[in-house]
Design an enzyme around this catalytic site. Structure first.
Site, mmCIF file in Angstrom:
data_model
loop_
_atom_site.group_PDB
_atom_site.id
_atom_site.type_symbol
_atom_site.label_atom_id
_atom_site.label_comp_id
_atom_site.label_asym_id
_atom_site.label_seq_id
_atom_site.Cartn_x
_atom_site.Cartn_y
_atom_site.Cartn_z
ATOM 1 N N SER A 254 34.266 42.925 37.996
ATOM 2 C CA SER A 254 34.616 41.866 37.350
ATOM 3 C C SER A 254 34.008 40.635 37.758
ATOM 4 O O SER A 254 32.800 40.343 37.819
ATOM 5 C CB SER A 254 36.074 41.918 37.377
ATOM 6 O OG SER A 254 36.712 40.991 36.397
ATOM 7 N N LYS B 297 35.427 39.932 30.665
ATOM 8 C CA LYS B 297 35.868 40.369 32.087
ATOM 9 C C LYS B 297 37.464 40.259 32.148
ATOM 10 O O LYS B 297 38.174 41.071 32.991
ATOM 11 C CB LYS B 297 35.153 39.321 33.340
ATOM 12 C CG LYS B 297 33.808 39.548 33.234
ATOM 13 C CD LYS B 297 33.482 40.901 33.677
ATOM 14 C CE LYS B 297 31.964 41.050 34.239
ATOM 15 N NZ LYS B 297 31.492 42.627 34.692
#
Ligand code: COA
Length: 261
Positions: A147, A165
């Site tokens: 992420s 993300k």
């Protein structure tokens, strides 16, 4: 910090499937999993982006299968999973690292530019997890989603990646809840500014680097090795009761805000 901090060969007899595993942070994670005993399939759109890493892993005595697939295309992802299982027999560890990134003001970004990054990062993460599910269920395996911290505050010129993300983090939590009953652990890693990467060279111009560094409480940029160590920990039995977490590896940077300057 180059020495291996973990017991030798902790991933012996494990098979990892790593998207974006040819280069950058996820390339480091793929290499580290192989160095610690895993057989590794690395996946990217372009096979030429995978070949140097495959060669490196093999020359170091590891096993590596480079497979070309676009994570946006479910049929291609299914075929990559199939090829990996044919070659290595199973999948224990899935690392979703394939990502797209560029700097662009929201007012300049085209809908297709926004959608392209969401398709690669978010839909790609779902596609690969979905396609690997049956294998992960069999192996009681686990997923690591790469992420970012961009969306914890607001990062100018990164609206597309921030949205993508945030979606990846939602997938991490959802799958941890839905697939926990199969013994599948699902976690994420959110790297901060990592200096030895193409992304850092491309996204953070030299004059901005010094200002950015001042915002990192630990007083240095991260290294790919820092992310490798986090991934090895999360994939190891030491993290056996950890699921649904996105581990921030940023030296405390985001606490001072996530903009680059
Ligand atoms: N600024 C603004 N828009 C951009 C852009 C940029 N630097 N790069 C791509 N886009 C837009 C394109 O203009 C296009 O939108 P449009 O059709 O409205 O013009 C859309 O994004 C798709 O671009 P395209 O190049 O056709 O997509 P692709 O699927 O071939 O590749 C990326 C998309 C993001 C992967 C590509 O930009 C890329 O290769 N980036 C570098 C690699 C990378 O990001 N690695 C991750 C490091 S963190």
């Amino acid at each position: 910090m180059n020495k291996n901090l973990f017991a030798e060969n902790i991933f012996e007899n494990k098979v990892a499937f790593v998207t974006g595993g040819g280069t950058g942070i996820t390339g480091g994670v793929a290499r580290a999993l192989a160095e610690n005993g895993a057989k590794v399939a690395i996946i990217s759109r372009k096979i030429e982006n995978l070949e140097p890493m495959a060669k490196l892993i093999k020359e170091s005595g590891g096993e590596c299968l480079p497979v070309s697939a676009d994570v946006r295309d479910y049929a291609q992802v299914e075929s990559a999973v199939r090829e990996t299982v044919e070659q290595f027999g199973k999948i224990d560890i899935l690392v979703n690292g394939a990502a797209g990134n560029f700097l662009c003001e929201a007012s300049e970004l085209s809908p297709n530019g926004f959608g392209t990054v969401v398709d690669i990062d978010t839909k790609g993460t779902f596609n690969v997890a979905r396609a690997a599910f049956e294998e992960l269920k069999k192996s009681k395996g686990q997923i690591i989603n790469i992420s970012a911290t961009l969306h914890y505050a607001a990062t100018p010129m990164q609206i597309h990646v921030s949205a993508a993300k945030a979606g990846v983090d939602a997938i991490t939590r959802n799958l941890a809840v839905e697939w926990g009953k199969y013994g599948i652990r699902v976690n994420g890693i959110a790297p901060g500014p990592i200096e030895d990467t193409e992304g850092m060279k491309r996204l953070v111009p030299e004059p901005v680097k010094e200002k950015l560094l001042r915002k990192v409480p630990l007083g240095r940029f991260g290294r790919i090795k820092d992310i490798e160590n986090a991934a090895i920990f999360l994939c190891s039995d030491a993290a056996d009761f950890i699921s649904g977490v996105t581990l921030v590896v940023d030296g405390g940077h985001w606490l001072n805000g996530t903009s680059f300057s």
